[in-house]
Every structure is written in C-alpha cells, then in structure tokens.
Design an enzyme around this catalytic site. Sequence first.
Site, short mmCIF file in Angstrom:
data_model
loop_
_atom_site.label_atom_id
_atom_site.label_comp_id
_atom_site.label_asym_id
_atom_site.label_seq_id
_atom_site.Cartn_x
_atom_site.Cartn_y
_atom_site.Cartn_z
N ASP A 100 -4.83 2.81 -7.09
CA ASP A 100 -3.97 2.13 -6.15
C ASP A 100 -2.61 2.00 -6.83
OD1 ASP A 100 -3.06 0.61 -4.08
OD2 ASP A 100 -3.72 -1.25 -5.03
N LYS A 101 -1.58 1.73 -6.05
CA LYS A 101 -0.29 1.61 -6.72
C LYS A 101 0.07 0.15 -7.01
CE LYS A 101 3.42 1.40 -4.54
NZ LYS A 101 4.28 0.31 -4.89
N THR A 102 0.29 -0.57 -5.91
CA THR A 102 0.85 -1.90 -6.08
C THR A 102 -0.12 -2.77 -6.86
OG1 THR A 102 1.78 -1.57 -3.94
CG2 THR A 102 1.95 -3.77 -4.87
N THR A 148 -2.15 5.21 -2.06
CA THR A 148 -1.37 4.01 -1.87
C THR A 148 -1.06 3.82 -0.39
OG1 THR A 148 0.71 2.94 -2.34
CG2 THR A 148 0.71 5.33 -2.41
N GLY A 149 -0.82 2.61 -0.05
CA GLY A 149 -0.45 2.32 1.33
C GLY A 149 1.04 2.43 1.55
N ASP A 150 1.78 2.68 0.47
CA ASP A 150 3.23 2.71 0.58
C ASP A 150 3.71 3.96 1.29
OD1 ASP A 150 3.72 0.33 -0.55
OD2 ASP A 150 3.86 1.12 -2.59
N ASN A 162 -7.61 -4.23 -0.18
CA ASN A 162 -7.65 -2.93 0.48
C ASN A 162 -8.26 -1.86 -0.42
OD1 ASN A 162 -5.55 -3.06 -1.27
ND2 ASN A 162 -4.16 -1.82 -0.04
#
Lengths: 338, 766
Positions: free
Chosen positions: B37-39, B249-251, B382
């Site tokens: 994941d990123k954040t 990622t969700g970004d 998430n």
Amino acid sequence: MKEELETANRPDNTAFTQQRLPAWQPMLSAGIVIPGFVLIGLAFIGIGVALFIASQNITVLEKDYTGVEITSDCYKCSNPSDKNCTCKLDFSLSNLFEGPVFFYYGLSNYFQSQRSYGVSKDDYQLSGDLDYFKTPISACSPYQYDANQNPIVPCGSLANSMFNDTFKLYQIVNGTKKLVPFDGKGIAWWTDYNIKYRNPSVTPLKNAFNGTVKPPFWSKPAYELDTSDPSNNGFVNQDFLVWMRRAALPDFRKLYRRITEGDYASGLPAGNYSLEIGYNYPVLSFGGRKKVVFSNVSWMGGKNQFLGIAYLVVGSLCVVMSTVMLIVYAKFKFPEDD
Amino acid sequence: FINWDRKMFCPQCNTAAEARTTTLNEELGQVEYIFSDKTGTLTQNIMSFSKCSINGHAYDILVVLGNCELDFSSFNPLADPDFCYYDNGLLKSVKLGDLHSHEFFRLLSLCHTVMSEEKKEGELMYKAQSPDEGALVTAARNFGFVFRSRTPGTVTVTELGRPVTYTLLAILDFNNIRKRMSVIGIHMHAYALTQARTHLDIQQTHTHAHQTHLDVLLGATAIEDKLQEGVPETIAILSLANIKIWVLTGDKQETAVNIGYSCKMLTGDMTEVFIISGNTVLSVREELRYSNYLLFLPLSIYLSLPPSIYQDSISGEFALVINGHSLAHALEADMEGEFVSTACVCRAVICCRVTPLQKALVVELIKKHKKAVTLAIGDGANDVSMIKTAHIGVGISGQEGIQAVLASDYSFSQFRFLQRLLLVHGRWSYLRMCRFLCYFFYKNFAFTMVHFWFGFFCGFSAQTVYDQYFITLYNIVYTSLPVLAMGIFDQDVPEQRSLEYPKLYEPGQLNLLFNKREFFICITQGIYTSVVLFFLPYAILSHGTQGTGEPLADYQTFAVTTATALVIVVSVQIALDTGYWTAINHFFVWGSVGSFFTIMLAMHSQILFSIFPNQFHFVGSAQSTLVQPLVWLTIVLATVICIVPVLAFRFLKLDLKPQLSDTVRYTQLVRQKTRKPVGRCMGGGRLGARGGSRRSGYAFAHQEGFGELITSGKNMRLSSLALANFASRHSSSWIDTLRKKKHSNTHPPQRPGEKPHSNSTTVVQT
C-alpha cells in the site's frame, strides 16, 4: 514518563534476544578436512593391520554334524523319532591348537530373535518368585500350563526349546580314547548368573518345583540339569543361562565348554580326536543346521577377518579421498590471503 | 526473535515488531512478490506544511535540518511548538500586514473540517479527518490565524491575537469530483478551496500541492508527506533480492507514479514505462498487447520458443502502471493471463485507484498464476482484504488505526523493517526450518530403517532392534535438543551480511534448501546410515566373541552396540550441520550424548532390575558390552563410514560448486583473520581481547548497521549484482571480485581517499 513507557516496550538488549550469542562458526576448510582425512586414514590402516594380524593368528575349526549327508555318522540320528541316539565326529589336528580352546555349538536358520519367541518367558519366575511358579505369566503360552493345567516351570518357548545335545571329546592316543576335560563354569554372563536369574530360596531346590511340571521338550526337570554339581541347577544352570541369552541373528553360536584343564590347558596337541555327540536336538524339520566350533581368542576376541579388512578399506579410502580433495582444492581453491 | 529484535523497534511510535503467528516464519524466507500500500506504508502519512505561494510570491523552505530558526512563540503564544518552518520572509509579510497573506491564512484557518480541543488556555489539540488538512490548519495557526473552536454554526478564529467569530452558512465538503472544499460564511465572500492535487518531486519527498482560491487565486500551499525512513533503500535491496514489489494504491495515477520515482521503484533510466489507463475492455487489451509487443520485440527472433523461456530472458527494465478502471478489465478471465505475463516481466508494477477488493484480486491472481509466496503490507482498513489474501500479511501500526495490524501475521511500525523481516529473519527462519526438517527426516530414517533390515533376521516378527526404553527416549531426549538448538540459533551468515548481499535470499524463493531433491537426499542419507548401522555390527559381531570366549552376537549386546553407534552418528551429524555453535548448542550436543550413556547405564543397572525384574530385561548389558574393545571398534568404524562420505561430499561441493552463502562465510572468515592484525596495529585492545574462535567482527558490524548501507547504497548494489553474476561463472573470477570487495571493506582507514564505489566499479569491469 514517555521514556519510561518507551523502555518498557523496547525489547531487551541481550545477546540472546538479539541473536548475538557468541558462537563458533566452523567451516570445512581445507586446512582441517584434508589433514583430518589423512589422519583418520592412517589411524584406520594401523588399526586394520593390527586387527588383521591378530585375526590371522586365531585358529577356528568348524564341523557340521547335522547329518544331512549319508556319509556322515550322524545321518542315522537325523530321524527325529530316534531317541537317545549317539553319533561321533572324527577329526585330526596336524599341529597344536593353541589354548585356551573354546568349544561352541552353532545353529543356523534358527530365529531366536523372533519377537514372540523372545518374550515367551517369565522374568518373575526366573528371578525366583514362587508366586509365578503357580501362575506363570500369559506371555509363556502355549508353554504356560500343560494339558492338566499344571504350571510349567520354567515356562515359555524360549526355555522349552533349550539345546540339549551333549558332547564328549576324546583324543585317540595309541588306539585308546582319552577324555578331554571340559570346563563348564562361567560360560554365562556374570549379571545373568548373579542377578537376573535366581533360584527360589528353598532347600532342597526340588521342593520349590512341587506342583509344577517340566517343559515338555525337556528330558529332565530344571533341578536336575546337572547331576554332578548341585549348585549348577535350576535357573542358574550355565547351559540354561547361555541358552536364555538369545541370539540376535539366525545364524549363531553359543559357548558350550572351555578346554582349560589338565594336559589340554595349553591347547589341543596334534593328533586324532573323536567327538561323541548325544544327538537329541531336532533342527532338520525347520531346515536348520547344527555344528561344533573350536576356537581360540586374541585381544580382540574371536576370529574376525571382516573387521580388519573393513578398517583397512575405510582407511585407504580416507587417504584416497584426501588426495582427491587435495587435487580438487589445488585446482579450485579459494585464494589464500596475501 | 522477531518480537525481540531491537533493530525493528521504532522509538518514535514506541512499538516493537510483533509476530502474530508462529507458523509462517519459514515462508518469510521464500517471498517472491510484495504488494504494498502507499499511504502510511511507504509514506509516513504525517503531513507537514512545506511551501506556499501567495499572490505569485513563492516562499520556499530553507532546508536546515535540526533546529527551528523561527521563533513563533515570540509573536504568537498559541503557536504549536513542534512546528518547523524556515522562511523568514513569509513571517515578515504576515507581520507587516500584507493583505494577501492575511487572506490566505484566514482561509486556511477557516476552510476545513478540523475539530479542535482546548484543554487549557494556549494548548490546542487538532483532530483532523485527514492529515493534510491538519497540516494546513497548523500552519495557519503558527502564522497567527489560530483556529480556536467551532460550533455547528460558527467558527472562532484568533486572527493575530484578535478573536473573530464567523458564522458558517454552508460547508461543501471535499470530494474527489469537485476536488475542492468550500465554506461559505458571513464576514466574507464564499471561499472555495480547490484541492487540485499536483505533485512535486522534491528529492525523496512526496508533495501534495494545494491550490487555494478565493474567487481569485490567493495562493498555493504545498504539503509534503514524507516517505518513511529508508524506504528507497529497502525497496532497492528487496528488488536486488529478486523480490518483485507491486504498489497497490488508492491514489491517483500521477501520485502513484511520483511515489514510484521517489521510492526508486521507477527510475529515469528505465527502458519503458507502460501506462495502461484505458476505460474500455478493448483499449485495455490494446494497451496490454502493445506493451507486450514492446517487451518482446528485441526477442522476436526467439518467438518460436514457448513464452516461458523468453519471459525470463528479457533485458532492460520495464515498469507497468495500471489504473483501477483498466485493472478491472485486465482482471477479467480472458485477459488475466496476458496481464500477469506482462506484469511479471516488469521490474515494477504500480496499480493506482484500486479498490480494496481489487487489491485482494491482484494478490489472488499472482497466487493463482505464479504459485509464489506473496506478502502484502499495508496499514489501513482498505488493505485488510489484501493482507488476508496474501500468504503473509504484514500490518504497519501507523496512523490509520490497527485494523490492518489485527488482520496481519506480522506487524511493525516502519516499512523499512520489512527488509529485516525478510532478509534477516525470513532467511534465517527458512534456513533453520529446512535444516531442522532435513535432519529430522534423516535421524528418524536412520533410526527406523534399522528395524527393516533386522526384519530379515528376526523372521519379520516386529522384534525391535533396540531396548524399549531407548526407543521411547531416542526422539525425546537423546536427539531432540541439539536439533532444536540448531533450529533456533543457527545462522549461516550474520545479519549484516544477509542485508549486504540480498542475493542470498534467492535460494528461499527457489525453495532450494528443502525440495523433493533435498528431501530425497536426506532420506537416502538416513537409509545409508541405517544400513551401515545394522550390517556393520551384523558382520562384526556375528562371529565376534568376548575376550573370555563368550559370543557377542546375543540380542542385547547387538542392541546396545547399534543404539550407541546410532546416537553417536546422529550427534556427529548434527555437529556437522550446525553452522553456528553457541554455548547452548555445545551444551545440548554434549549433553545428549552424555545423557544417553547415563540413562542407558542406569536403565541397565542392577538396582532398577531388582525393583522391577519384568521391566528391565537389559540388566548388565551396557556394562558388559561397553567394555568390549570389539564393540568400540565397531562403533568407531560405523561412525567414520557414516560421516566421512558426507564430509567429503560437502567439502567437494564447497570447492566445486560453492553457494553464495558459503562464499560470504568464507570472506567473513578471511576478513576476521585480516582484521586481527589490523586491530592490533590500531591498538584495538577490544579486538585482541576476544578469543580467536569468536567472531571479532561483531562489535564493529553491529555499530555500522544501516548507516553504511544507506550511504553506500550504490556500492552495495553494484557489488552484489556483480557477485551474483559472477557466481554463476567460473569460480576464480568471482573470487577475485570478492577479494577486491574484501580489501575495500577491510582497509578503509588506510585508504581514506578512495571512495568505496569507485572500487566496485572496477569489480564490475573485471
């Protein structure tokens, strides 16, 4: 406050938890392995030579007396229905059979290591517990009680099948037979004779066996195994003890007598000998063989060519391996530090 | 051990790493794919206000680390003491009463959904829905526009010491479509805060830029979300260890790509970065085909070969970026094969705008198609689905709560600990587990197969070779503890080496240490040992006699001989297998052999027999057997015959086909030797004082730690790549590289002028 909390959660800084225990990390380096191999090899070759020489000096005389061949004198006894048959086995020695000479009987294809056979005995009974004279343990079955529900003492297959051939050795001197004295003392293990097997403390011994019957294959009850020596009877009879120490392998031999007395203390002189055999023990029914063995011993026990050869072979292989490794090492070695 | 590792302890967050499962440790040594994941995972998720531009005038940060030059508290008692900002010009313009600046900060202090909590006068706590909002409000607070409190209808702000209350008319919350947030209040016109996120790449920092509008553009702010410490290094090392890292990622796509660059996942010298962002099935397919075409173009001559062959031989570095819409199409049944094959040849894969479900689907896809061990790492709710789908789930206990941690198998607080988890703990666990299993099979086969051979000689009557008590105690007492000690303490190379040479991780991925072949070897060795252990006593004892003429071929002597030989052989074998002899190992190995003799002599003693005559049949056996020279000759011979081939085989293997770990160990050994004299010259009494057999490198290496790795990242990467390349070639050439590396590392004090990486450049040239 914050720091306190932090130190509480921080893992301990010990050599154990941080996996930093001081340790020795051996590597199979050439400096250790190759000389090690050479050393092992040389040591083994040395031992091997010594064993081989020692084994070469041992004389063994082995004679089969099952009586399979018609030419054999014991052929007549090989029929199991023939009771109390005696036959003789003649042999001659061209030079002195150095003493002390040990006299063994040997059986082949005889599975004393069979499990249910091996456990078919009553250790309580054999250690002299009179309660078990009346009710032997069930492991002894089918030699637990006879047809009349009398307890068998000693019970079990192992005791029942005790070897009962008898041997007498004569030297033929000027046509007359001269008996070679046998020594039957101390042929069993010390612990068996003194600890494991005990007669009940009843005198005379015969009374302890009241109400019991002898094993069906036995010709004499346990308390009459050796009529010449009253202390060599019951469960501490030497022949009985030798038999009860069961063999690991189906081809085995057991010590019968030592020849250590009289004119024969230094060995069997050259000459003609006749072995008189009381042939009682049937082996042909299961394809077994019977033999007698005369042997003397060295520091490493009886004749054992294999051990010496094995040491020699392994030792040589080690030396060869070390040479191979040396070559390989010289070719592909890690560079030395400069 | 993972829980106890100090190097995985984060002092800021006060949390140690935690292994929440005990069954997966060896899989940590086999990971091939990491989904991240990123954040909050790659980045700290701690936003800080770093730049702003007001009315066309840019106020930059002066990068002065360590101390805050501006003293806000002098002019604003409500300033947050933790806040650091380094541009005096901005503060001056606020003090001078610049209208634009005032409007700008007023807007920042008003247009948000932050809740404030004031415990006592001057001590404000902000609770922000998203961390970037919090950062903006904090910035405004420090520049004199302090947000004090809010009620449903009003917002109270202290503007340069003067409390002002605004009445809120409406709040239009931030969402992805409008990309702005608006607050309409009396006292002013409608404010519209447009958050068009653009991304600036300032060295290793990822920056969100917020543009601020007030009818006209008032100014722009830049908020940076710092990457976590050591993330690029970790990713570099992990990818050197042949672990593929996918970022899910969700970004937005740009954010994700920028993160990719700042993490060094994507680099400028990559041959091609494929971006797949089609919205329809067809366009996605088109784009996939196109990237496939580009990938395989240089290899088109080999196209007649099956794909599996040329897939591995693709040269150049490719990366794939795919967004959520396209991913949805790519995951459809007919296209997923194509997607996987494309994605797997790329060095980096970034999926952006993915839903939690898609994250899990991607992980599932790789599990299905590649049969590889996957690891998912994330911190937020998430990521839970992804963490649960992957073989190994790692939770980061960060800013976004603990849902991820609760769903995970392992948890720690920083992404960079992942390299330690995998390369050190994972590798060791795998190694230990493999050795443990091999030895376990070996010793039990050696033990049990003897019975099989004996079966031929006891009429297949299930007669045991050994004493019943030996059988009971063999696995419990005589042979369990040494192998347990090995399974716990063994390490082939020390931790800093396994971080230094990430290629060491590869055997785990290929499952080289415990596969069918290794298993077969263990079994064969066990059977060989059992043959020796049975037939050697058979051949020697069958006609052997004691010195007194009594035969040695009785069952009990045979049992004692075989059992003694067995215990000695397996103990020597574990001694050979153990690569890391701690005091505990010594104690266990010697203790096991010692306990064997002690227990056997006790079991065969007369005292026990006199108490239980029916239980201890072996009375006197040990005592009379173990004094026979023939028995000892047999045992020695059996041991040598069992061990010598193993020893020779291992030695030859070491010389002819050394593994990288062997090489590393060897250099360690040489280094240790060379270090000793150096240490003495330098007057290092500490080194001299340590025993020769101890690893004197410990104290040094321990202090070096990550610092050296990070500063010499380039050096490390080149040399270990070179190492890996050369390892497959002729041995002498890579030995040279090792030597050079060794010299460059051993004598740094003597060659201060020479930079480490110049040395390794020569390494590559050789």
